[in-house]
Design a protein around this motif. Structure first.
Motif, PDB file in Angstrom:
ATOM      1  N   ARG A 106      17.908  15.233  22.280  1.00 20.69           N
ATOM      2  CA  ARG A 106      18.523  13.927  22.589  1.00 20.69           C
ATOM      3  C   ARG A 106      19.950  13.839  22.059  1.00 20.69           C
ATOM      4  O   ARG A 106      20.770  13.091  22.591  1.00 20.69           O
ATOM      5  CB  ARG A 106      17.712  12.788  21.956  1.00 20.69           C
ATOM      6  CG  ARG A 106      16.356  12.573  22.549  1.00 20.69           C
ATOM      7  CD  ARG A 106      15.718  11.271  22.083  1.00 20.69           C
ATOM      8  NE  ARG A 106      15.834  10.978  20.665  1.00 20.69           N
ATOM      9  CZ  ARG A 106      14.884  11.240  19.759  1.00 20.69           C
ATOM     10  NH1 ARG A 106      13.741  11.813  20.129  1.00 20.69           N
ATOM     11  NH2 ARG A 106      15.062  10.919  18.492  1.00 20.69           N
ATOM     12  N   THR A 107      20.246  14.578  20.999  1.00 20.82           N
ATOM     13  CA  THR A 107      21.523  14.471  20.301  1.00 20.82           C
ATOM     14  C   THR A 107      22.627  15.293  20.948  1.00 20.82           C
ATOM     15  O   THR A 107      23.755  14.828  21.103  1.00 20.82           O
ATOM     16  CB  THR A 107      21.355  14.899  18.826  1.00 20.82           C
ATOM     17  OG1 THR A 107      20.381  14.048  18.212  1.00 20.82           O
ATOM     18  CG2 THR A 107      22.660  14.817  18.066  1.00 20.82           C
ATOM     19  N   ASP A 131      12.452   8.514  14.429  1.00 25.28           N
ATOM     20  CA  ASP A 131      11.168   9.080  14.876  1.00 25.28           C
ATOM     21  C   ASP A 131      10.133   9.128  13.769  1.00 25.28           C
ATOM     22  O   ASP A 131       9.033   9.661  13.959  1.00 25.28           O
ATOM     23  CB  ASP A 131      11.394  10.492  15.426  1.00 25.28           C
ATOM     24  CG  ASP A 131      12.123  10.500  16.765  1.00 25.28           C
ATOM     25  OD1 ASP A 131      12.449   9.405  17.290  1.00 25.28           O
ATOM     26  OD2 ASP A 131      12.366  11.605  17.297  1.00 25.28           O
ATOM     27  N   GLY A 142      18.221  10.317  14.001  1.00 26.17           N
ATOM     28  CA  GLY A 142      17.108  10.575  14.916  1.00 26.17           C
ATOM     29  C   GLY A 142      15.806  10.834  14.203  1.00 26.17           C
ATOM     30  O   GLY A 142      14.748  10.352  14.624  1.00 26.17           O
ATOM     31  N   GLU A 161      25.013  16.928  23.548  1.00 29.41           N
ATOM     32  CA  GLU A 161      25.526  16.653  24.884  1.00 29.41           C
ATOM     33  C   GLU A 161      26.037  17.979  25.441  1.00 29.41           C
ATOM     34  O   GLU A 161      26.621  18.767  24.710  1.00 29.41           O
ATOM     35  CB  GLU A 161      26.668  15.644  24.797  1.00 29.41           C
ATOM     36  CG  GLU A 161      26.304  14.360  24.059  1.00 29.41           C
ATOM     37  CD  GLU A 161      27.542  13.646  23.515  1.00 29.41           C
ATOM     38  OE1 GLU A 161      28.620  13.743  24.134  1.00 29.41           O
ATOM     39  OE2 GLU A 161      27.413  13.015  22.457  1.00 29.41           O
ATOM     40  N   ARG A 197      14.350  20.997  28.593  1.00 34.97           N
ATOM     41  CA  ARG A 197      14.058  19.988  27.561  1.00 34.97           C
ATOM     42  C   ARG A 197      12.548  19.739  27.473  1.00 34.97           C
ATOM     43  O   ARG A 197      12.079  18.611  27.384  1.00 34.97           O
ATOM     44  CB  ARG A 197      14.821  18.695  27.834  1.00 34.97           C
ATOM     45  CG  ARG A 197      16.322  18.876  27.866  1.00 34.97           C
ATOM     46  CD  ARG A 197      17.034  17.565  28.050  1.00 34.97           C
ATOM     47  NE  ARG A 197      18.465  17.617  27.947  1.00 34.97           N
ATOM     48  CZ  ARG A 197      19.211  17.853  26.878  1.00 34.97           C
ATOM     49  NH1 ARG A 197      18.626  18.147  25.746  1.00 34.97           N
ATOM     50  NH2 ARG A 197      20.518  17.831  26.899  1.00 34.97           N
TER      51      ARG A 197
END
Length: 139
Positions: A54-55, A135, A131, A57, A15
Motif C-alpha cells: 500500500r505504501t 493494521d 501502516g 508507489e 499484490r
C-alpha cells in the motif's frame, strides 16, 4: 521451471499476499532498513508486506542476480537472489535491493532490504510505522 524468486516477483506484481505466503517459510525473517531487529514469522512478514504494497508507489523490479551467500540467521551458505528495485514513497524516489535467501525446499527463509537515499529511508520508515500501527501490528 518456475522458482520461488519468480513466484515472489509475480506475487508482488499482482499484490497477492496469499501467493507471497506460499513462497515464504513459516519462520521467515525479514531484515528492514528502518528496524534493528528482524520481522519474524510468516504472519508478521505478510502483515508488513500488506503495508509495503500500500505504501510504495510505482514499485518495480529493474534487475536480478542469482548466486549464493551466507545467511544472517545461521551463517550457512544458501542459494540467494538479489532483486534491484525502484519505487516512490511520499514523493521521494527510492533505489533498493532485496536480498533473498532460500531454504532446501526453495522457499524464501530470509529477506534483507536495503534502500537509499537517507531521506527516502526516513520517509519509508514513517509510512511503514503508520501502516503497521493502523493494521494493529505495532503499538
Amino acid at each position: 521451471m518456475t522458482t520461488a524468486v519468480d513466484r515472489f516477483r509475480a506475487a508482488v506484481d499482482r499484490r497477492d499476499l496469499d501467493a507471497l505466503g506460499e513462497v515464504f517459510t513459516e519462520d521467515i525473517r525479514l531484515y528492514s532498513p528502518v528496524k534493528f531487529t528482524p520481522f519474524e514469522g510468516r504472519p508478521m512478514v505478510l502483515g508488513l508486506f500488506g503495508v509495503l504494497l500500500r505504501t510504495f508507489e510505482d514499485f518495480r523490479y529493474v534487475g536480478e542476480f542469482a548466486g549464493a551467500s551466507q545467511t544472517s540467521t545461521d551463517g550457512m551458505e544458501a542459494p540467494s537472489a538479489v532483486l534491484l528495485f525502484r519505487a516512490t514513497v511520499g514523493g521521494r524516489e527510492i533505489h533498493g535491493i532485496d536480498l533473498l535467501h532460500l531454504d532446501d525446499d526453495g522457499r524464501i527463509k530470509e529477506f534483507t532490504v536495503m534502500v537509499r537515499p537517507q531521506s527516502a529511508v526516513q520517509a519509508l520508515g514513517e509510512a511503514v510505522l503508520t501502516g503497521l500501527v493502523a493494521d494493529g501490528l505495532a503499538p
